[in-house]
Design a protein around this motif. Structure first.
Motif, PDB file in Angstrom:
ATOM      1  N   SER A 182       0.828  -1.203   0.000  1.00 51.39           N
ATOM      2  CA  SER A 182       0.000   0.000   0.000  1.00 51.39           C
ATOM      3  C   SER A 182       0.868   1.261   0.000  1.00 51.39           C
ATOM      4  CB  SER A 182      -0.914  -0.007   1.227  1.00 51.39           C
ATOM      5  OG  SER A 182      -1.651   1.199   1.310  1.00 51.39           O
ATOM      6  N   SER A 183       1.909   1.265   0.821  1.00 46.25           N
ATOM      7  CA  SER A 183       2.797   2.433   0.905  1.00 46.25           C
ATOM      8  C   SER A 183       3.566   2.634  -0.393  1.00 46.25           C
ATOM      9  CB  SER A 183       3.783   2.265   2.065  1.00 46.25           C
ATOM     10  OG  SER A 183       3.110   2.176   3.300  1.00 46.25           O
ATOM     11  N   LEU A 184       4.034   1.534  -0.973  1.00 49.34           N
ATOM     12  CA  LEU A 184       4.825   1.633  -2.197  1.00 49.34           C
ATOM     13  C   LEU A 184       3.986   2.117  -3.375  1.00 49.34           C
ATOM     14  CD1 LEU A 184       7.044  -1.575  -2.006  1.00 49.34           C
ATOM     15  CD2 LEU A 184       7.751   0.792  -1.643  1.00 49.34           C
ATOM     16  N   THR A 185       2.764   1.600  -3.516  1.00 47.37           N
ATOM     17  CA  THR A 185       1.938   2.026  -4.650  1.00 47.37           C
ATOM     18  C   THR A 185       1.663   3.528  -4.589  1.00 47.37           C
ATOM     19  OG1 THR A 185      -0.063   1.375  -3.424  1.00 47.37           O
ATOM     20  CG2 THR A 185       0.805  -0.195  -5.015  1.00 47.37           C
ATOM     21  N   LYS A 186       1.464   4.048  -3.398  1.00 50.76           N
ATOM     22  CA  LYS A 186       1.213   5.484  -3.266  1.00 50.76           C
ATOM     23  C   LYS A 186       2.451   6.296  -3.657  1.00 50.76           C
ATOM     24  CE  LYS A 186      -2.213   4.845   0.394  1.00 50.76           C
ATOM     25  NZ  LYS A 186      -2.506   4.960   1.845  1.00 50.76           N
ATOM     26  N   ASP A 187       3.623   5.799  -3.305  1.00 55.81           N
ATOM     27  CA  ASP A 187       4.855   6.499  -3.673  1.00 55.81           C
ATOM     28  C   ASP A 187       5.168   6.337  -5.160  1.00 55.81           C
ATOM     29  OD1 ASP A 187       5.286   7.486  -1.167  1.00 55.81           O
ATOM     30  OD2 ASP A 187       6.989   6.194  -0.682  1.00 55.81           O
ATOM     31  N   PHE A 188       4.901   5.149  -5.680  1.00 58.48           N
ATOM     32  CA  PHE A 188       5.253   4.847  -7.074  1.00 58.48           C
ATOM     33  C   PHE A 188       4.451   5.660  -8.093  1.00 58.48           C
ATOM     34  CE2 PHE A 188       7.021   0.241  -6.483  1.00 58.48           C
ATOM     35  CZ  PHE A 188       8.156   0.782  -5.894  1.00 58.48           C
ATOM     36  N   ILE A 189       3.281   6.191  -7.713  1.00 55.29           N
ATOM     37  CA  ILE A 189       2.472   6.928  -8.684  1.00 55.29           C
ATOM     38  C   ILE A 189       2.708   8.436  -8.626  1.00 55.29           C
ATOM     39  CG2 ILE A 189       0.651   5.180  -8.708  1.00 55.29           C
ATOM     40  CD1 ILE A 189      -1.013   7.048  -6.912  1.00 55.29           C
ATOM     41  N   LEU A 190       3.533   8.905  -7.702  1.00 61.41           N
ATOM     42  CA  LEU A 190       3.795  10.342  -7.588  1.00 61.41           C
ATOM     43  C   LEU A 190       4.605  10.839  -8.777  1.00 61.41           C
ATOM     44  CD1 LEU A 190       4.724  10.617  -3.791  1.00 61.41           C
ATOM     45  CD2 LEU A 190       2.539  11.176  -4.880  1.00 61.41           C
ATOM     46  N   LEU A 191       4.210  11.972  -9.340  1.00 59.59           N
ATOM     47  CA  LEU A 191       4.860  12.497 -10.538  1.00 59.59           C
ATOM     48  C   LEU A 191       6.345  12.754 -10.321  1.00 59.59           C
ATOM     49  CD1 LEU A 191       4.738  13.522 -13.426  1.00 59.59           C
ATOM     50  CD2 LEU A 191       4.014  15.759 -12.540  1.00 59.59           C
ATOM     51  N   GLU A 192       6.716  13.254  -9.142  1.00 56.12           N
ATOM     52  CA  GLU A 192       8.118  13.575  -8.876  1.00 56.12           C
ATOM     53  C   GLU A 192       8.940  12.339  -8.503  1.00 56.12           C
ATOM     54  OE1 GLU A 192       7.682  18.204  -7.298  1.00 56.12           O
ATOM     55  OE2 GLU A 192       8.394  16.651  -5.929  1.00 56.12           O
ATOM     56  N   ASN A 193       8.312  11.190  -8.494  1.00 56.02           N
ATOM     57  CA  ASN A 193       8.966   9.976  -8.021  1.00 56.02           C
ATOM     58  C   ASN A 193       9.007   8.920  -9.132  1.00 56.02           C
ATOM     59  OD1 ASN A 193      10.218   9.207  -5.566  1.00 56.02           O
ATOM     60  ND2 ASN A 193       8.621   7.725  -5.152  1.00 56.02           N
ATOM     61  N   GLN A 194       9.455   9.337 -10.311  1.00 52.71           N
ATOM     62  CA  GLN A 194       9.364   8.472 -11.479  1.00 52.71           C
ATOM     63  C   GLN A 194      10.704   8.261 -12.180  1.00 52.71           C
ATOM     64  OE1 GLN A 194       6.515   6.892 -12.296  1.00 52.71           O
ATOM     65  NE2 GLN A 194       5.652   7.891 -10.484  1.00 52.71           N
ATOM     66  N   ILE A 195      10.805   7.113 -12.818  1.00 51.38           N
ATOM     67  CA  ILE A 195      11.865   6.873 -13.799  1.00 51.38           C
ATOM     68  C   ILE A 195      11.181   6.335 -15.054  1.00 51.38           C
ATOM     69  CG2 ILE A 195      13.766   6.492 -12.190  1.00 51.38           C
ATOM     70  CD1 ILE A 195      13.381   3.557 -12.466  1.00 51.38           C
ATOM     71  N   PRO A 196      11.776   6.521 -16.220  1.00 52.81           N
ATOM     72  CA  PRO A 196      11.129   6.066 -17.456  1.00 52.81           C
ATOM     73  C   PRO A 196      10.818   4.573 -17.434  1.00 52.81           C
ATOM     74  CG  PRO A 196      12.992   7.491 -17.946  1.00 52.81           C
ATOM     75  CD  PRO A 196      13.059   7.204 -16.482  1.00 52.81           C
ATOM     76  N   PHE A 197       9.635   4.230 -17.887  1.00 55.41           N
ATOM     77  CA  PHE A 197       9.234   2.823 -17.900  1.00 55.41           C
ATOM     78  C   PHE A 197      10.105   2.009 -18.844  1.00 55.41           C
ATOM     79  CE2 PHE A 197       6.573  -0.819 -19.119  1.00 55.41           C
ATOM     80  CZ  PHE A 197       6.208  -1.288 -17.864  1.00 55.41           C
ATOM     81  N   PHE A 198      10.599   2.640 -19.902  1.00 58.16           N
ATOM     82  CA  PHE A 198      11.353   1.876 -20.895  1.00 58.16           C
ATOM     83  C   PHE A 198      12.626   1.264 -20.311  1.00 58.16           C
ATOM     84  CE2 PHE A 198      14.115   5.589 -21.452  1.00 58.16           C
ATOM     85  CZ  PHE A 198      15.333   5.013 -21.804  1.00 58.16           C
ATOM     86  N   ILE A 199      13.254   1.942 -19.333  1.00 56.84           N
ATOM     87  CA  ILE A 199      14.489   1.393 -18.766  1.00 56.84           C
ATOM     88  C   ILE A 199      14.161   0.243 -17.811  1.00 56.84           C
ATOM     89  CG2 ILE A 199      14.628   3.054 -16.858  1.00 56.84           C
ATOM     90  CD1 ILE A 199      17.534   1.426 -18.880  1.00 56.84           C
TER      91      ILE A 199
END
Length: 254
Positions: free
Chosen positions: A132-149
């Motif tokens: 639950s904690s990870l999914t909330k962090d993983f969707i934050l705009l400032e907390n992203q890396i490109p999916f392709f990598i």
């Protein structure tokens, strides 16, 4: 002026899609846009509040390498990221002030952490509170890396998995709570990052070719519409974009 022109940063890449949250939004509730458990990508990298999980990322890298086995080693992953470093940096709105070595190290640890968490969730080996904690962090705009990598390293690590789910299937399963439209993974569907996946989850289902229903978006606020005599009702659809206006009644998911 000449010095200013000489110090201009290069124009943004056409891949650019990871931004800082605008100040006018962030100032309303800073915590809503800040990761609570783990930093992914460069914007919150090094945050002292998140260092505990950053240390766990190293253990996850070790677990990931054990999962991969003898076919690949650490240098293979480092080399792959190094080759794509310029493209990865181009996904960010601002110039990332990290050396090449530090940037590659950060991407490697973050990608492997994500892959381990996705695998462990699929294997029912991830506690509900952490998921639950990870999914909330993983969707934050400032907390992203490109999916392709993420996809690149996944394919490098597991080139032959005929009876196993694909990365996109694992990812959709991991974020199932947000998948209100029951989005089904589509081959070759391009996902920019996890926030973009959340956007895709919110899209309405494709309209039937025979359907004459059109998307309707209000030009005025709810207060203005109510003052004008419009009534509001909750629609059965869970899609935030599935809006309908008929006979003075506005229907939406909430």
């Amino acid at each position: 002026m000449t010095e200013m022109l000489n110090n201009l940063e290069p124009p943004l890449s056409t891949d650019c899609c990871i931004y800082r949250v605008p100040y006018r939004l962030r100032k309303l509730n800073k915590e809503s846009y800040t990761p609570k458990v783990v930093s992914i990508g460069p914007f919150h990298h090094g945050n002292t509040r998140l260092q505990t999980m950053e240390k766990k990322e190293v253990r996850c890298l070790n677990s990931f390498l054990e999962r991969v086995g003898l076919n690949l080693n650490l240098e293979d992953f480092v080399s792959t990221i190094k080759q794509l470093e310029g493209r990865i940096r181009g996904y960010y709105e601002e110039t990332i002030q990290l050396s090449s070595n530090d940037f590659v190290k950060m991407i490697l640890l973050d990608v492997n952490f994500i892959l381990e968490m996705v695998w462990k969730f699929d294997e029912s080996d991830l506690s509900p509170w952490l998921h639950s904690s990870l999914t909330k962090d993983f969707i934050l705009l400032e907390n992203q890396i490109p999916f392709f990598i993420i996809e690149k390293l996944f394919d490098l690590a597991f080139p032959f998995l005929p009876n196993s789910p694909s990365l996109i299937q694992l990812t959709v399963h991991f974020f199932a709570l947000f998948n209100v439209q029951k989005f089904e993974p589509i081959p070759n569907k391009r996902i920019k990052h996890f926030t973009d996946l959340l956007r895709i989850f919110q899209l309405p289902p494709p309209q039937s070719p025979k359907s004459e229903t059109k998307m309707v978006f209000p030009k005025y606020s709810a207060t203005q519409l109510r003052e004008a005599g419009v009534t509001f009702k909750v629609a059965s659809s869970k899609c935030v974009l599935d809006l309908n206006f008929k006979k003075g009644c506005w229907k939406s998911h909430s």
